[in-house]
Each structure stands twice: as C-alpha cells, then as structure tokens.
Scaffold this motif. Sequence first.
Motif, PDB file in Angstrom:
ATOM      1  N   VAL A  93      73.051   5.868 -29.197  1.00 17.99           N
ATOM      2  CA  VAL A  93      74.371   5.273 -29.277  1.00 17.99           C
ATOM      3  C   VAL A  93      75.005   5.843 -30.539  1.00 17.99           C
ATOM      4  CG1 VAL A  93      75.656   3.139 -29.606  1.00 17.99           C
ATOM      5  CG2 VAL A  93      73.675   3.178 -28.103  1.00 17.99           C
ATOM      6  N   THR A 133      80.470   4.843 -34.359  1.00 23.13           N
ATOM      7  CA  THR A 133      81.906   5.078 -34.368  1.00 23.13           C
ATOM      8  C   THR A 133      82.355   5.326 -35.800  1.00 23.13           C
ATOM      9  OG1 THR A 133      82.378   2.716 -34.605  1.00 23.13           O
ATOM     10  CG2 THR A 133      82.241   3.592 -32.351  1.00 23.13           C
ATOM     11  N   GLY A 160      81.834   2.177 -37.582  1.00 25.10           N
ATOM     12  CA  GLY A 160      80.394   1.962 -37.720  1.00 25.10           C
ATOM     13  C   GLY A 160      79.817   2.812 -38.833  1.00 25.10           C
ATOM     14  N   VAL A 171      69.363   1.247 -30.598  1.00 21.87           N
ATOM     15  CA  VAL A 171      70.566   1.030 -29.795  1.00 21.87           C
ATOM     16  C   VAL A 171      71.242  -0.288 -30.157  1.00 21.87           C
ATOM     17  CG1 VAL A 171      71.430   0.731 -27.439  1.00 21.87           C
ATOM     18  CG2 VAL A 171      69.799   2.556 -27.950  1.00 21.87           C
ATOM     19  N   PRO A 172      70.513  -1.421 -30.208  1.00 22.47           N
ATOM     20  CA  PRO A 172      71.187  -2.661 -30.609  1.00 22.47           C
ATOM     21  C   PRO A 172      71.730  -2.620 -32.036  1.00 22.47           C
ATOM     22  CG  PRO A 172      69.082  -3.165 -29.588  1.00 22.47           C
ATOM     23  CD  PRO A 172      69.156  -1.681 -29.745  1.00 22.47           C
ATOM     24  N   ALA A 225      72.838   0.079 -33.681  1.00 14.81           N
ATOM     25  CA  ALA A 225      74.051   0.904 -33.673  1.00 14.81           C
ATOM     26  C   ALA A 225      75.212   0.141 -33.039  1.00 14.81           C
ATOM     27  CB  ALA A 225      73.795   2.210 -32.927  1.00 14.81           C
ATOM     28  N   GLN A 226      74.944  -0.570 -31.945  1.00 17.79           N
ATOM     29  CA  GLN A 226      76.004  -1.354 -31.311  1.00 17.79           C
ATOM     30  C   GLN A 226      76.497  -2.456 -32.237  1.00 17.79           C
ATOM     31  OE1 GLN A 226      74.023  -2.550 -27.704  1.00 17.79           O
ATOM     32  NE2 GLN A 226      74.829  -0.801 -26.552  1.00 17.79           N
ATOM     33  N   ALA A 227      75.591  -3.113 -32.946  1.00 17.25           N
ATOM     34  CA  ALA A 227      75.981  -4.180 -33.867  1.00 17.25           C
ATOM     35  C   ALA A 227      76.820  -3.633 -35.017  1.00 17.25           C
ATOM     36  CB  ALA A 227      74.739  -4.890 -34.409  1.00 17.25           C
ATOM     37  N   ASN A 279      78.602  -0.828 -34.988  1.00 17.41           N
ATOM     38  CA  ASN A 279      79.896  -0.415 -34.428  1.00 17.41           C
ATOM     39  C   ASN A 279      80.806  -1.625 -34.216  1.00 17.41           C
ATOM     40  OD1 ASN A 279      79.214   2.287 -34.393  1.00 17.41           O
ATOM     41  ND2 ASN A 279      78.566   2.265 -32.261  1.00 17.41           N
ATOM     42  N   TRP A 280      80.250  -2.713 -33.698  1.00 17.22           N
ATOM     43  CA  TRP A 280      81.035  -3.933 -33.487  1.00 17.22           C
ATOM     44  C   TRP A 280      81.499  -4.517 -34.827  1.00 17.22           C
ATOM     45  CZ3 TRP A 280      79.994  -8.869 -35.226  1.00 17.22           C
ATOM     46  CH2 TRP A 280      80.867  -9.856 -34.776  1.00 17.22           C
TER      47      TRP A 280
END
Length: 169
Positions: free
Chosen positions: A99, A102, A105, A151-152, A154-156, A158-159
């Motif tokens: 992931v 961003t 991020g 992955v979690p 990176a998503q966290a 980015n969010w």
Amino acid sequence: MNIVTIGGVTVGLCILIATLVKWYPGYRTLKKKPVPFLGQLLPFVLAWGYGVLAILTVGGLVGWIADTTMWISNWLGDVALVWGVGGETGQSATASTYVPLTQTGGAIVLILTVAMIAGAKKSKYGSDLKMGAWCGICLGTSAGVAGFAAVPLAQAVNWAGQTAYGVIA
C-alpha cells in the motif's frame, strides 16, 4: 526499494527474540501483574511500527536510510547464515502488494521520524526505539509481516494524514 533476503529476516527475528528474552520477567510475575511488564514493551513495539512504515517509504532521506539499513541487515544475515551455520542465502518471500503512502501519509511518517529521532536521543528508551525500528525495517517487507501489519499501518497513516491535513489545510 530493496528486497529482503532470508538473512535480513533472520536479523529481524534475532532482534525480536533478543528483545523478548531480555524483557521476559517470568511466568509468575507476568501472571500477577502483566500490565506494567507489557508496558515495558511499548517503546519497542511503537518503534517497530515506525520501522515498517519507514521501509514502505519510496524515496527521500528516510527511504534511503531504511533501504541502506535493510541492505546492511541482508548482508549481515546472509554472512551469518553462510559462515555461521553453513546455510545458503536467497530471497525471502516478499509481500506481493504494497500500500503506497500518500503525500499526507508521507508527511505523517516525516513527523514520526522527528519524534523517533528525538526519542532515541533524549529518552531512556533510546535503545529500545533503535532496535524496534531496525527490527521493523528488517521484517516490514517480508510476506508474513507485510500481510499482517504493513498494509493496515500504511492505511492508518494515509487516513491520519488525510484527516489531519484535511482539517488543517
């Protein structure tokens, strides 16, 4: 981005095992009062998460340092496997999907980098922070860890970046 080798994963696992062995207070002590002892692992775990995020950065100084750290760890681990136990080197299974971070991020990772540097220099947990980050860098792109944590994380991030910079900007 460098690909982690079996030697690099071995270095990361050695750091993790050494940390857990040094930390382990004993079964009875852990059974009586687990919270204070689990709290002692928190700096290492937080730094481990940062190390995973650092290896996911694509470029810049943070990415270069993380890639260099992984390259050195791969080399050290491969040498230890070949000369230490007579094993063979090779690529580890790496995560098939990453992931990407961003722009916001990446900004959060930069903020975390400043916090890690300050913590490593001024905190009594500096050694735990350094070892946790090193361990996260070594294990962050291996297939098992990447599927579980990268992955979690990176998503966290980015969010969090999107939320923070969406409110600020």
